[in-house]
Scaffold this motif. Sequence first.
Motif, PDB file in Angstrom:
ATOM      1  N   TYR A  53       0.832  -1.212   0.000  1.00 35.84           N
ATOM      2  CA  TYR A  53       0.000   0.000   0.000  1.00 35.84           C
ATOM      3  C   TYR A  53       0.866   1.262   0.000  1.00 35.84           C
ATOM      4  O   TYR A  53       0.520   2.259  -0.603  1.00 35.84           O
ATOM      5  CB  TYR A  53      -0.908   0.041   1.247  1.00 35.84           C
ATOM      6  CG  TYR A  53      -1.943  -1.056   1.308  1.00 35.84           C
ATOM      7  CD1 TYR A  53      -2.714  -1.381   0.204  1.00 35.84           C
ATOM      8  CD2 TYR A  53      -2.164  -1.767   2.496  1.00 35.84           C
ATOM      9  CE1 TYR A  53      -3.672  -2.390   0.261  1.00 35.84           C
ATOM     10  CE2 TYR A  53      -3.125  -2.775   2.567  1.00 35.84           C
ATOM     11  CZ  TYR A  53      -3.865  -3.079   1.447  1.00 35.84           C
ATOM     12  OH  TYR A  53      -4.801  -4.072   1.507  1.00 35.84           O
ATOM     13  N   TYR A  61       0.777   0.389  -7.446  1.00 38.13           N
ATOM     14  CA  TYR A  61      -0.371   0.028  -8.279  1.00 38.13           C
ATOM     15  C   TYR A  61      -1.036   1.267  -8.873  1.00 38.13           C
ATOM     16  O   TYR A  61      -0.674   2.399  -8.524  1.00 38.13           O
ATOM     17  CB  TYR A  61      -1.383  -0.793  -7.496  1.00 38.13           C
ATOM     18  CG  TYR A  61      -1.713  -0.315  -6.090  1.00 38.13           C
ATOM     19  CD1 TYR A  61      -1.872   1.044  -5.790  1.00 38.13           C
ATOM     20  CD2 TYR A  61      -1.896  -1.226  -5.056  1.00 38.13           C
ATOM     21  CE1 TYR A  61      -2.205   1.464  -4.514  1.00 38.13           C
ATOM     22  CE2 TYR A  61      -2.222  -0.811  -3.770  1.00 38.13           C
ATOM     23  CZ  TYR A  61      -2.373   0.531  -3.511  1.00 38.13           C
ATOM     24  OH  TYR A  61      -2.702   0.946  -2.259  1.00 38.13           O
ATOM     25  N   ALA A  63      -3.473   4.089  -9.050  1.00 40.46           N
ATOM     26  CA  ALA A  63      -4.270   4.730  -8.001  1.00 40.46           C
ATOM     27  C   ALA A  63      -4.840   6.062  -8.485  1.00 40.46           C
ATOM     28  O   ALA A  63      -5.214   6.902  -7.676  1.00 40.46           O
ATOM     29  CB  ALA A  63      -3.412   4.929  -6.763  1.00 40.46           C
ATOM     30  N   ALA A  96      -9.793   5.148  -2.518  1.00 39.98           N
ATOM     31  CA  ALA A  96      -9.863   6.205  -3.537  1.00 39.98           C
ATOM     32  C   ALA A  96      -8.515   6.506  -4.198  1.00 39.98           C
ATOM     33  O   ALA A  96      -8.479   7.189  -5.222  1.00 39.98           O
ATOM     34  CB  ALA A  96     -10.403   7.485  -2.902  1.00 39.98           C
ATOM     35  N   HIS A 159      -7.582   1.387   7.717  1.00 40.50           N
ATOM     36  CA  HIS A 159      -8.511   0.612   6.878  1.00 40.50           C
ATOM     37  C   HIS A 159      -9.948   1.017   7.209  1.00 40.50           C
ATOM     38  O   HIS A 159     -10.216   1.503   8.307  1.00 40.50           O
ATOM     39  CB  HIS A 159      -8.361  -0.888   7.172  1.00 40.50           C
ATOM     40  CG  HIS A 159      -7.046  -1.454   6.746  1.00 40.50           C
ATOM     41  ND1 HIS A 159      -6.949  -2.652   6.067  1.00 40.50           N
ATOM     42  CD2 HIS A 159      -5.772  -1.015   6.892  1.00 40.50           C
ATOM     43  CE1 HIS A 159      -5.673  -2.922   5.824  1.00 40.50           C
ATOM     44  NE2 HIS A 159      -4.942  -1.941   6.323  1.00 40.50           N
ATOM     45  N   TYR A 183      -9.047  -6.039  -1.829  1.00 45.09           N
ATOM     46  CA  TYR A 183      -7.840  -6.225  -1.027  1.00 45.09           C
ATOM     47  C   TYR A 183      -8.075  -6.796   0.378  1.00 45.09           C
ATOM     48  O   TYR A 183      -7.154  -7.316   0.987  1.00 45.09           O
ATOM     49  CB  TYR A 183      -7.100  -4.886  -0.885  1.00 45.09           C
ATOM     50  CG  TYR A 183      -6.329  -4.515  -2.133  1.00 45.09           C
ATOM     51  CD1 TYR A 183      -4.959  -4.741  -2.220  1.00 45.09           C
ATOM     52  CD2 TYR A 183      -6.974  -3.971  -3.241  1.00 45.09           C
ATOM     53  CE1 TYR A 183      -4.248  -4.423  -3.371  1.00 45.09           C
ATOM     54  CE2 TYR A 183      -6.277  -3.652  -4.399  1.00 45.09           C
ATOM     55  CZ  TYR A 183      -4.915  -3.876  -4.448  1.00 45.09           C
ATOM     56  OH  TYR A 183      -4.219  -3.581  -5.587  1.00 45.09           O
TER      57      TYR A 183
HETATM   58  C1  LIG Z   1      -5.307  -0.035  -6.535  1.00 45.21           C
HETATM   59  S1  LIG Z   1      -5.671   1.397  -5.590  1.00 45.21           S
HETATM   60  C2  LIG Z   1      -7.163   1.940  -6.396  1.00 45.21           C
HETATM   61  C3  LIG Z   1      -7.347   3.444  -6.291  1.00 45.21           C
HETATM   62  C4  LIG Z   1      -8.533   4.027  -7.078  1.00 45.21           C
HETATM   63  N1  LIG Z   1      -9.780   3.455  -6.705  1.00 45.21           N
HETATM   64  C5  LIG Z   1      -8.295   3.852  -8.535  1.00 45.21           C
HETATM   65  O1  LIG Z   1      -8.984   3.045  -9.160  1.00 45.21           O
HETATM   66  O2  LIG Z   1      -7.401   4.523  -9.074  1.00 45.21           O
HETATM   67  C6  LIG Z   1      -6.238   0.673  -4.048  1.00 45.21           C
HETATM   68  C7  LIG Z   1      -6.748   1.649  -3.015  1.00 45.21           C
HETATM   69  O3  LIG Z   1      -7.519   0.935  -2.060  1.00 45.21           O
HETATM   70  C8  LIG Z   1      -7.117   1.309  -0.758  1.00 45.21           C
HETATM   71  N2  LIG Z   1      -7.549   0.255   0.167  1.00 45.21           N
HETATM   72  C9  LIG Z   1      -7.298  -1.080   0.109  1.00 45.21           C
HETATM   73  N3  LIG Z   1      -7.891  -1.709   1.128  1.00 45.21           N
HETATM   74  C10 LIG Z   1      -8.563  -0.774   1.846  1.00 45.21           C
HETATM   75  C11 LIG Z   1      -9.365  -0.798   3.013  1.00 45.21           C
HETATM   76  N4  LIG Z   1      -9.614  -1.938   3.654  1.00 45.21           N
HETATM   77  N5  LIG Z   1      -9.864   0.350   3.485  1.00 45.21           N
HETATM   78  C12 LIG Z   1      -9.613   1.529   2.845  1.00 45.21           C
HETATM   79  N6  LIG Z   1      -8.864   1.609   1.724  1.00 45.21           N
HETATM   80  C13 LIG Z   1      -8.347   0.484   1.230  1.00 45.21           C
HETATM   81  C14 LIG Z   1      -5.653   1.584  -0.896  1.00 45.21           C
HETATM   82  O4  LIG Z   1      -5.154   2.318   0.183  1.00 45.21           O
HETATM   83  C15 LIG Z   1      -5.672   2.364  -2.216  1.00 45.21           C
HETATM   84  O5  LIG Z   1      -6.042   3.694  -1.993  1.00 45.21           O
END
Ligand SMILES: C[S@@+](CC[C@H](N)C(=O)[O-])C[C@H]1O[C@@H](n2cnc3c(N)ncnc32)[C@H](O)[C@@H]1O
Length: 298
Positions: A53, A61, A63, A96, A159, A183
């Motif tokens: 992350y 990844y 984002a 996000a 989270h 995730y």
């Molecule tokens: C691959 S990025 C996707 C970002 C955006 N939605 C996009 O499509 O560009 C994954 C995002 O999910 C967040 N994330 C993963 N698990 C999470 C959780 N349990 N609670 C909050 N955020 C989470 C990560 O911190 C990151 O911001």
Amino acid sequence: MPSIKSSVRAWTTTAARVAVVIVMAVQLLGASWVKEPVQPRIDEQFDKQEKIYRRRGAGSYTANRGLSSYAEVLPTGFCDALGRLGSSDRWLDIGAGEGQAILDYYAPRADAASAAKCGGSGHKARTVAISIEDRRTDRWQQQAAIFGDDRMQYLSGKHLRHYSREELGKFQIITDVYGGFTYTEDLSRFVENALSLLEIGGAFYTVLPAVQLEDGTDKLGTWYRTELVDAASRPVKVCSWLKQTACTKVSCETMKDADEPTQLIKIAKVCSDVSVPRTNLVEYAAGSPPNRRFQLDP
Ligand SMILES: C[S@@+](CC[C@H](N)C(=O)[O-])C[C@H]1O[C@@H](n2cnc3c(N)ncnc32)[C@H](O)[C@@H]1O
């Protein structure tokens, strides 16, 4: 005294009954809960995932998907629903990343014609972006300064499960594009938490890659990143599982022309007593996204 004939008949009947009971017991045992062993040292995978992350640059990844990408990967009806929101309504984006979709919603970029079409051009709802790691860009800071924290809030550092309902409040729309739903290590709790933040009549829009499709169009021998099995270790489709959730109406679509079988999911909340059938994590391999195997409670 009973005759030899009637004794034999009685014995045969009893033997047949015993045989039936034995067959039923064997069948029941076969279908009973074979609790799958939890992968050893699974905590190491969670630690590895936390590092993913926070990784920046080449190893990170995607984002920064904008609103037009959200329109493409979320179920039909998302853009219309977003466009119908009033200025006192609220949209939560879980996972996000940079919050690009929300930025586009407030101030469509000149090159993002389709983003302007998604969410409409009328009143804008109040938005909250959640990300584990803080990925705010300069553009976010500038726009947030113009529109104010009340309309464009960005929360990071934990989270979804670590927020209380009071902290976040309620929303008419919740989205998750390759975020927490893809995730999380606790699928049922994640969905229950997300739905607890929805107003009745609101909807959660999400997408799940590399998963067994509801319509069965995935090819034989496909490798899944998210696997779900029942108490007897038989595969269960994510949509079939979600459709057992009380107080919701779930609809699933298959993403067209995707490299891997990808399910688009809408969960509408229709009453307050939401209850999601429990999933237990049995395997987790860190990655972007991770590989996960869950087993349903009997
Ligand atoms: C691959 S990025 C996707 C970002 C955006 N939605 C996009 O499509 O560009 C994954 C995002 O999910 C967040 N994330 C993963 N698990 C999470 C959780 N349990 N609670 C909050 N955020 C989470 C990560 O911190 C990151 O911001």
